[in-house]
Enzyme design. Structure first.
Site, mmCIF file in Angstrom:
data_model
loop_
_atom_site.group_PDB
_atom_site.id
_atom_site.type_symbol
_atom_site.label_atom_id
_atom_site.label_comp_id
_atom_site.label_asym_id
_atom_site.label_seq_id
_atom_site.Cartn_x
_atom_site.Cartn_y
_atom_site.Cartn_z
ATOM 1 N N GLY A 1 51.270 19.830 59.612
ATOM 2 C CA GLY A 1 51.364 18.707 60.539
ATOM 3 C C GLY A 1 52.722 18.620 61.198
ATOM 4 N NE ARG B 1 61.416 20.898 62.719
ATOM 5 C CZ ARG B 1 62.305 21.856 62.905
ATOM 6 N NH1 ARG B 1 63.572 21.559 62.988
ATOM 7 N NH2 ARG B 1 61.923 23.103 62.989
ATOM 8 N N GLY C 1 62.869 15.665 58.874
ATOM 9 C CA GLY C 1 62.376 15.207 60.167
ATOM 10 C C GLY C 1 63.321 15.461 61.322
ATOM 11 N NE ARG D 1 57.548 21.076 70.392
ATOM 12 C CZ ARG D 1 57.285 21.897 69.387
ATOM 13 N NH1 ARG D 1 57.755 23.136 69.401
ATOM 14 N NH2 ARG D 1 56.548 21.505 68.359
ATOM 15 C CG ASP E 1 51.849 26.503 61.133
ATOM 16 O OD1 ASP E 1 51.655 27.566 60.506
ATOM 17 O OD2 ASP E 1 52.964 25.965 61.238
ATOM 18 C CG ASP F 1 56.077 25.441 66.866
ATOM 19 O OD1 ASP F 1 56.618 24.495 67.469
ATOM 20 O OD2 ASP F 1 55.117 25.291 66.102
#
Length: 496
Positions: free
Chosen positions: A97, A100, A132, A182, A258, A268
């Site tokens: 999930g 952060r 986070g 982003r 992920d 990412d």
């Protein structure tokens, strides 16, 4: 100023909506970002800002800094963090999930909605053992590389801006906090589907698939098997994206499921790298001891990840055979795109028998000599059809075995003559296909070290160079130079 409407707009008035927030509560957690003390503006991307109708100079204002750091929430924003799961380094990791990242909502733009997400905005229910936060170092790397990849024409998420704070953050050493804003049409990942499949929650799996199809693949809504069509198209997009990576020497470094976008976007940016001294087995991520995500392995790992997505969608698709048919799209899509890109990189106008052998011999030559990837292709554009050893010197000198280069160059020139290649036209076309400037790790590191000392001019300068990667930019020649010796000792890992 909203450049779409020409009217002044404040950060409070940003016209957010949030389509993901309309999904059932199980898909996300509503929460507020955690403020940072005294946030400051570091940099913004004008091309990214234009996608959502904003002016970069407005983003430097304190009200925008506060909103895009998480210190203030715009009136129409519905902040949330999404749940997903995934395979990490090939091993099922269970629930992950947004640990952060906090989504503020969607902003409209001429090209469609863009989801706005703050990375480093504080703890969420999915932070696990994390804090986070993101540090300035990794935030600047993501900001710069997102925009560099977009300028290279490779599908990617975008980075609107970076803000920073003096709040200390502990990683391998004490660093300072930052937030990168982003953007992407959606941040739904392969792992978003795996999450529901592995929990046996077929209703949620269908809801998510229907949400993605409705918003980004509406052409499949009326298909006999829309979920099979979805898998096939995501597989094709992923294959073409990775072909783009290979063609510019980009290495993602952490291709976990992920970190794979359902839209086929580069997602990412962590321990990425651009190939310098060519080695097909190069590992850019210091954490990746086994080399799972090496340059050469990106191609099969991309296929493996598509299989993981296919497995998750299987309850909706129906039979393994139908899923396999969809996944069969990967190899031809990758092969066709890479072949197209390599022909462009070598300035070849048509496809002929023997081209594959020419490409194979070229990569063997690069591997044997560890020639600089970016410099080789850029300088290749300067090669003259009837050139001599002296004219070839800038290119030839990249190779320890100059005789081997000469033999390949002879083969290449013979191929060019078959299509009556023109030096001038070929040079122009090759320079449009082969960047002069990429985000080498040492360039990023130099700009980061300046920024860590409060000087952001290096970030602004580097961003401007990377926004025009194919232009000669003679005033910026230093940014295209061979990396210095100290750059060989730089290491990047998953820590950010």
């Amino acid at each position: 100023m909203n450049i779409c409407t020409g009217t002044a707009i404040t950060a409070d008035e940003l016209p957010f909506n949030n389509s993901f927030a309309e999904l059932p509560p199980a898909f996300h957690t509503r929460l507020m970002p955690t403020p940072l003390p005294a946030p400051t503006f570091i940099a913004a991307s004008a091309p990214a800002a234009a996608l959502v109708g904003l002016e970069p100079q407005d983003l430097a204002g304190q009200d925008f800094v506060d909103v895009f750091t998480g210190n203030k929430v715009a009136v129409r924003s519905q902040p949330l963090s999404a749940v997903y799961s995934g395979h990490q380094f090939g091993v099922w990791a269970g629930q992950l999930g947004d640990g952060r990242a906090i989504t503020l909502g969607d902003l409209p733009g001429e090209g469609g909605q863009m989801e706005i997400q703050l990375k480093g905005a504080g703890l969420t229910p999915y932070s696990r053992m994390g804090d986070g936060r993101a540090v300035l170092r990794s935030s600047l790397r993501e900001f710069l590389c997102s925009e560099a990849m977009a300028a290279l024409g490779i599908p990617t998420t975008r980075a609107l801006m970076v803000t920073g704070s003096h709040q200390p953050i502990m990683r391998e050493s004490v660093e300072t906090a930052a937030v990168v804003t982003r953007m992407a049409p959606t941040f739904v990942r392969f792992g978003s589907f795996e999450h529901w499949y592995h929990r046996g929650r077929q209703d949620e799996l269908r809801i998510l698939a229907d949400y993605v199809i409705k918003n980004w693949y509406p052409e499949f809504a009326g298909a006999a098997n829309p979920y099979k069509e979805l898998l096939a198209e995501v597989t094709r997009r992923t294959a073409r994206m990775i072909a783009g990576w290979q063609a510019v020497g980009f290495m993602h470094g952490v291709m976990n499921t992920d970190n794979m976008s359902i839209l086929g976007l580069t997602l990412d940016y962590g321990p990425f790298g651009f190939m310098e001294a060519f080695d097909a087995n190069h590992i850019c991520n210091h954490t990746d001891q086994g080399g799972r995500y090496s340059y050469a392995n990106q191609v099969p790992v991309g296929h493996w990840n598509c299989y993981a997505l296919g497995n998750a969608l299987l309850p909706l698709i129906g039979t393994p055979e139908e899923a396999e048919e969809a996944l069969d799209a990967y190899r031809p899509a990758f092969g066709a795109k890479l072949d197209e890109l390599l022909h462009a990189k070598l300035g070849l106008l048509d496809v002929r028998e023997g081209d594959e052998a020419l490409f194979d011999d070229m990569f063997k030559l690069l591997q044997a000599n560890h020639a600089d990837f970016t410099l080789f292709f850029r300088r290749l554009g300067e090669l003259k059809l009837d050139g001599d050893l002296g004219q070839d010197a800038p290119l030839r000198d990249l190779f320890l075995d100059r005789a081997a280069f000469d033999a390949w160059a002879l083969q290449y020139r013979a191929r060019l003559r078959l299509e009556n290649s023109s030096d001038e036209r070929r040079r122009a076309a090759m320079h449009r296909a082969n960047p002069k400037y990429v985000l080498r790790n040492y360039l990023a590191q130099t700009a980061i070290e300046q920024a860590q000392n409060g000087d952001y001019s290096g970030v602004h300068k580097l961003l401007g160079v990377l926004e025009r990667p194919f232009d000669d930019q003679p005033e910026n020649e230093a940014y295209a130079a061979m990396p210095p010796d100290w750059a060989a000792h730089l290491e990047v890992s998953c820590s950010s």
